[in-house]
Design a protein around this motif. Structure first.
Motif, PDB file in Angstrom:
ATOM      1  N   ILE A 178      27.656  59.451  42.604  1.00  0.00           N
ATOM      2  CA  ILE A 178      26.626  59.475  41.567  1.00  0.00           C
ATOM      3  C   ILE A 178      25.710  58.256  41.689  1.00  0.00           C
ATOM      4  CG2 ILE A 178      26.227  59.394  39.080  1.00  0.00           C
ATOM      5  CD1 ILE A 178      27.226  62.103  40.224  1.00  0.00           C
ATOM      6  N   THR A 179      26.305  57.095  41.926  1.00  0.00           N
ATOM      7  CA  THR A 179      25.513  55.870  42.066  1.00  0.00           C
ATOM      8  C   THR A 179      24.548  55.973  43.242  1.00  0.00           C
ATOM      9  OG1 THR A 179      27.280  54.520  41.099  1.00  0.00           O
ATOM     10  CG2 THR A 179      25.630  53.383  42.428  1.00  0.00           C
ATOM     11  N   GLU A 180      25.023  56.492  44.384  1.00  0.00           N
ATOM     12  CA  GLU A 180      24.158  56.614  45.555  1.00  0.00           C
ATOM     13  C   GLU A 180      23.042  57.626  45.330  1.00  0.00           C
ATOM     14  OE1 GLU A 180      24.010  54.763  48.316  1.00  0.00           O
ATOM     15  OE2 GLU A 180      25.399  53.527  47.154  1.00  0.00           O
ATOM     16  N   LEU A 181      23.355  58.713  44.642  1.00  0.00           N
ATOM     17  CA  LEU A 181      22.315  59.693  44.351  1.00  0.00           C
ATOM     18  C   LEU A 181      21.225  59.074  43.472  1.00  0.00           C
ATOM     19  CD1 LEU A 181      24.387  62.948  43.724  1.00  0.00           C
ATOM     20  CD2 LEU A 181      22.649  62.609  45.484  1.00  0.00           C
ATOM     21  N   ARG A 182      21.627  58.280  42.493  1.00  0.00           N
ATOM     22  CA  ARG A 182      20.629  57.642  41.630  1.00  0.00           C
ATOM     23  C   ARG A 182      19.773  56.647  42.404  1.00  0.00           C
ATOM     24  NH1 ARG A 182      22.863  55.622  35.939  1.00  0.00           N
ATOM     25  NH2 ARG A 182      20.713  54.850  36.001  1.00  0.00           N
ATOM     26  N   ARG A 183      20.365  56.036  43.410  1.00  0.00           N
ATOM     27  CA  ARG A 183      19.619  55.057  44.197  1.00  0.00           C
ATOM     28  C   ARG A 183      18.653  55.719  45.179  1.00  0.00           C
ATOM     29  NH1 ARG A 183      21.624  49.805  44.100  1.00  0.00           N
ATOM     30  NH2 ARG A 183      23.732  49.526  43.237  1.00  0.00           N
ATOM     31  N   GLN A 184      19.049  56.857  45.753  1.00  0.00           N
ATOM     32  CA  GLN A 184      18.350  57.362  46.922  1.00  0.00           C
ATOM     33  C   GLN A 184      17.618  58.686  46.714  1.00  0.00           C
ATOM     34  OE1 GLN A 184      20.998  57.479  50.291  1.00  0.00           O
ATOM     35  NE2 GLN A 184      21.849  55.448  49.878  1.00  0.00           N
ATOM     36  N   ASP A 185      18.033  59.503  45.748  1.00  0.00           N
ATOM     37  CA  ASP A 185      17.425  60.822  45.589  1.00  0.00           C
ATOM     38  C   ASP A 185      16.012  60.693  45.023  1.00  0.00           C
ATOM     39  OD1 ASP A 185      16.765  63.386  43.987  1.00  0.00           O
ATOM     40  OD2 ASP A 185      18.461  63.976  45.227  1.00  0.00           O
ATOM     41  N   PRO A 186      14.973  61.166  45.732  1.00  0.00           N
ATOM     42  CA  PRO A 186      13.592  61.007  45.257  1.00  0.00           C
ATOM     43  C   PRO A 186      13.340  61.692  43.913  1.00  0.00           C
ATOM     44  CG  PRO A 186      13.640  61.636  47.575  1.00  0.00           C
ATOM     45  CD  PRO A 186      15.034  61.781  47.056  1.00  0.00           C
ATOM     46  N   TYR A 187      13.941  62.872  43.721  1.00  0.00           N
ATOM     47  CA  TYR A 187      13.726  63.594  42.459  1.00  0.00           C
ATOM     48  C   TYR A 187      14.278  62.812  41.272  1.00  0.00           C
ATOM     49  CZ  TYR A 187      14.215  67.114  38.815  1.00  0.00           C
ATOM     50  OH  TYR A 187      14.167  67.795  37.615  1.00  0.00           O
ATOM     51  N   ILE A 188      15.482  62.270  41.440  1.00  0.00           N
ATOM     52  CA  ILE A 188      16.083  61.492  40.349  1.00  0.00           C
ATOM     53  C   ILE A 188      15.266  60.234  40.085  1.00  0.00           C
ATOM     54  CG2 ILE A 188      18.143  60.237  39.615  1.00  0.00           C
ATOM     55  CD1 ILE A 188      19.783  62.185  41.297  1.00  0.00           C
ATOM     56  N   GLN A 189      14.821  59.567  41.157  1.00  0.00           N
ATOM     57  CA  GLN A 189      13.988  58.382  40.989  1.00  0.00           C
ATOM     58  C   GLN A 189      12.719  58.691  40.207  1.00  0.00           C
ATOM     59  OE1 GLN A 189      14.293  54.948  42.177  1.00  0.00           O
ATOM     60  NE2 GLN A 189      16.411  55.634  42.097  1.00  0.00           N
ATOM     61  N   GLN A 190      12.178  59.880  40.400  1.00  0.00           N
ATOM     62  CA  GLN A 190      10.943  60.262  39.736  1.00  0.00           C
ATOM     63  C   GLN A 190      11.169  60.670  38.288  1.00  0.00           C
ATOM     64  OE1 GLN A 190       8.810  63.381  41.759  1.00  0.00           O
ATOM     65  NE2 GLN A 190       7.622  63.928  39.943  1.00  0.00           N
ATOM     66  N   GLU A 191      12.256  61.389  38.034  1.00  0.00           N
ATOM     67  CA  GLU A 191      12.458  62.015  36.731  1.00  0.00           C
ATOM     68  C   GLU A 191      13.349  61.229  35.768  1.00  0.00           C
ATOM     69  OE1 GLU A 191      10.922  64.776  35.766  1.00  0.00           O
ATOM     70  OE2 GLU A 191       9.874  64.876  37.687  1.00  0.00           O
ATOM     71  N   GLN A 192      14.037  60.201  36.233  1.00  0.00           N
ATOM     72  CA  GLN A 192      15.036  59.559  35.395  1.00  0.00           C
ATOM     73  C   GLN A 192      14.448  58.817  34.193  1.00  0.00           C
ATOM     74  OE1 GLN A 192      17.263  56.593  37.502  1.00  0.00           O
ATOM     75  NE2 GLN A 192      15.458  55.639  38.400  1.00  0.00           N
ATOM     76  N   HIS A 193      13.135  58.549  34.203  1.00  0.00           N
ATOM     77  CA  HIS A 193      12.513  57.831  33.101  1.00  0.00           C
ATOM     78  C   HIS A 193      11.831  58.759  32.094  1.00  0.00           C
ATOM     79  CE1 HIS A 193      13.313  54.113  35.240  1.00  0.00           C
ATOM     80  NE2 HIS A 193      12.771  54.648  36.311  1.00  0.00           N
ATOM     81  N   CYS A 194      11.926  60.088  32.317  1.00  0.00           N
ATOM     82  CA  CYS A 194      11.257  61.025  31.411  1.00  0.00           C
ATOM     83  C   CYS A 194      11.955  61.101  30.064  1.00  0.00           C
ATOM     84  CB  CYS A 194      11.204  62.408  32.046  1.00  0.00           C
ATOM     85  SG  CYS A 194      10.110  62.507  33.484  1.00  0.00           S
ATOM     86  N   TYR A 195      13.273  60.916  30.072  1.00  0.00           N
ATOM     87  CA  TYR A 195      14.056  60.975  28.829  1.00  0.00           C
ATOM     88  C   TYR A 195      15.016  59.793  28.805  1.00  0.00           C
ATOM     89  CZ  TYR A 195      12.443  65.840  28.694  1.00  0.00           C
ATOM     90  OH  TYR A 195      11.673  66.965  28.687  1.00  0.00           O
ATOM     91  N   ARG A 196      15.482  59.480  27.625  1.00  0.00           N
ATOM     92  CA  ARG A 196      16.506  58.450  27.474  1.00  0.00           C
ATOM     93  C   ARG A 196      17.506  58.960  26.445  1.00  0.00           C
ATOM     94  NH1 ARG A 196      13.348  54.171  26.642  1.00  0.00           N
ATOM     95  NH2 ARG A 196      13.060  53.963  28.886  1.00  0.00           N
ATOM     96  N   SER A 197      18.740  59.158  26.878  1.00  0.00           N
ATOM     97  CA  SER A 197      19.744  59.756  25.998  1.00  0.00           C
ATOM     98  C   SER A 197      20.109  58.831  24.850  1.00  0.00           C
ATOM     99  CB  SER A 197      21.012  60.087  26.797  1.00  0.00           C
ATOM    100  OG  SER A 197      20.742  61.029  27.811  1.00  0.00           O
ATOM    101  N   PRO A 198      20.292  59.397  23.648  1.00  0.00           N
ATOM    102  CA  PRO A 198      20.795  58.578  22.531  1.00  0.00           C
ATOM    103  C   PRO A 198      22.223  58.112  22.802  1.00  0.00           C
ATOM    104  CG  PRO A 198      19.860  60.673  21.772  1.00  0.00           C
ATOM    105  CD  PRO A 198      20.008  60.773  23.256  1.00  0.00           C
ATOM    106  N   ARG A 199      22.657  57.152  22.018  1.00  0.00           N
ATOM    107  CA  ARG A 199      24.031  56.654  22.138  1.00  0.00           C
ATOM    108  C   ARG A 199      25.017  57.789  21.859  1.00  0.00           C
ATOM    109  NH1 ARG A 199      25.999  51.545  21.931  1.00  0.00           N
ATOM    110  NH2 ARG A 199      23.945  50.764  21.257  1.00  0.00           N
ATOM    111  N   GLY A 200      26.073  57.835  22.648  1.00  0.00           N
ATOM    112  CA  GLY A 200      27.090  58.870  22.466  1.00  0.00           C
ATOM    113  C   GLY A 200      26.884  60.096  23.330  1.00  0.00           C
ATOM    114  N   PHE A 201      25.881  60.087  24.231  1.00  0.00           N
ATOM    115  CA  PHE A 201      25.616  61.194  25.136  1.00  0.00           C
ATOM    116  C   PHE A 201      25.565  60.659  26.571  1.00  0.00           C
ATOM    117  CE2 PHE A 201      24.066  62.596  21.090  1.00  0.00           C
ATOM    118  CZ  PHE A 201      24.295  63.971  21.055  1.00  0.00           C
ATOM    119  N   GLN A 202      25.791  61.553  27.538  1.00  0.00           N
ATOM    120  CA  GLN A 202      25.662  61.150  28.938  1.00  0.00           C
ATOM    121  C   GLN A 202      24.229  60.692  29.208  1.00  0.00           C
ATOM    122  OE1 GLN A 202      25.820  64.164  32.110  1.00  0.00           O
ATOM    123  NE2 GLN A 202      27.259  62.844  33.209  1.00  0.00           N
TER     124      GLN A 202
END
Length: 324
Positions: A23-47
């Motif tokens: 999971i850590t490597e995918l977050r570091r290297q996957d272009p889609y995740i790098q692009q989309e990971q800032h679109c939402y931010r989960s509230p406390r108590g959720f993944q």
């Protein structure tokens, strides 16, 4: 390629990297995740949103392998994850109290007249809402309408109609249930459907997990269509201080995350005893009082509109019935 067996899976277990490392490597290297990971931010108590994207990418990456292994569970799970990425399926955060109410509400059987207005969404579950039979947390269910997917699915799968529900457990295991219309193409998992990494298999336990998963998913789907008053949008969670690869994709902070869409954020399950039907008698009135219990919630078609000629589904919440 040889058929996947429990023995071959166990033999390869030692060669697999820990799921957290993947999971850590995918977050570091996957272009889609790098692009989309800032679109939402989960509230406390959720993944966290980036972690969910990484788990979904991990399942999707196995699509070709699962097809070659003739593993229908893994194939459908990977296909649904790919569909969610293509249509940019949004997250919906299920509040804990409503999740508890859904557990006490059997999901109704849907049919082909069900509206095609939600092609796909990601049901983000609160901590502790759902587990596998081995007590591994399940933080997300991806819910997709197979009718909307019809022109995109491979030819052999286009005849299947219904709702596909896929869960992504924290150990990398995927679970699938298809809430089929008119039982078209419905197929229960068997001991031969070993979606990697299913080291052991308990068919009844897996089906119980699927039932709980489907109950949460279908009820959440119906609420979005017929009980919109339970939906609300909250402010985006604040950015945590510190540096790390989570911020590397947006170092200038140019992406403003969308606020979470809640399902039932202000909902409170009424746990006070209801006098209605709290006592039941038999015979000539000398019966005994029933023990306090929950009366299950249910969905029912009600009349509405001009001259009450239209019908729509309405949710009747669970009620705690006890002694006055």
């Amino acid at each position: 390629m040889s058929r996947l067996t429990p023995e071959s899976i166990r033999a390869s277990q030692a060669e697999l990297p820990p799921i957290g490392t993947v999971i850590t490597e995918l977050r570091r290297q996957d272009p889609y995740i790098q692009q989309e990971q800032h679109c939402y931010r989960s509230p406390r108590g959720f993944q966290s949103w980036p972690n969910h994207l990484a788990y979904a990418a991990l399942i999707e990456a196995g699509l070709q392998v699962m097809d070659e292994l003739d593993d229908p569970i893994g194939f459908w799970a990977a296909t649904t994850c790919r569909w969610a990425r293509i249509v940019e399926a949004p997250p919906r955060f299920l509040a804990p109290e409503l999740a508890e109410a859904f557990r006490r509400t059997p999901s109704p059987r849907l049919d082909e007249d069900f509206p095609q207005v939600l092609p796909c969404f990601r049901l983000m579950l609160p901590d502790g809402a759902l587990f596998t039979e081995d007590r591994v947390p399940i933080p997300v269910v991806i819910v997709a309408d197979l009718r909307v997917m019809a022109d995109w699915l491979p030819p052999q799968a286009q005849r299947i109609g219904g709702i596909s529900c896929v869960v992504l457990a924290l150990d990398g295991t995927s679970y699938l249930t298809r809430h089929s219309f008119e039982q078209i193409g419905e197929r229960n998992p068997t001991v031969g459907d070993l979606s990697h990494p299913a080291w052991q298999w308990d068919e009844q336990a897996v089906q119980n997990t699927n039932q709980r998963m489907e109950g949460l998913a279908i009820n959440a789907l119906l609420v979005q269509l017929y009980q919109p008053e339970l939906l609300s949008t909250g402010p985006a969670a604040k950015v945590r201080s510190g540096k790390g690869f989570a911020a590397a994709g947006d170092p200038a902070g140019t992406v403003s995350p969308q606020g979470p869409v809640w399902i039932g954020k202000d909902f409170r399950l009424d746990r006070t005893s209801s006098a209605g039907a709290s006592n039941s008698t038999s015979g000539g009135g000398s019966g005994t009082a029933r023990r306090p219990h929950w009366r299950r919630g249910h969905w029912h078609n009600v009349l509405h509109g001009e001259k009450r000629q239209s019908r729509r589904m309405q949710w009747f919440q669970p009620v705690y019935v006890g002694l006055s």
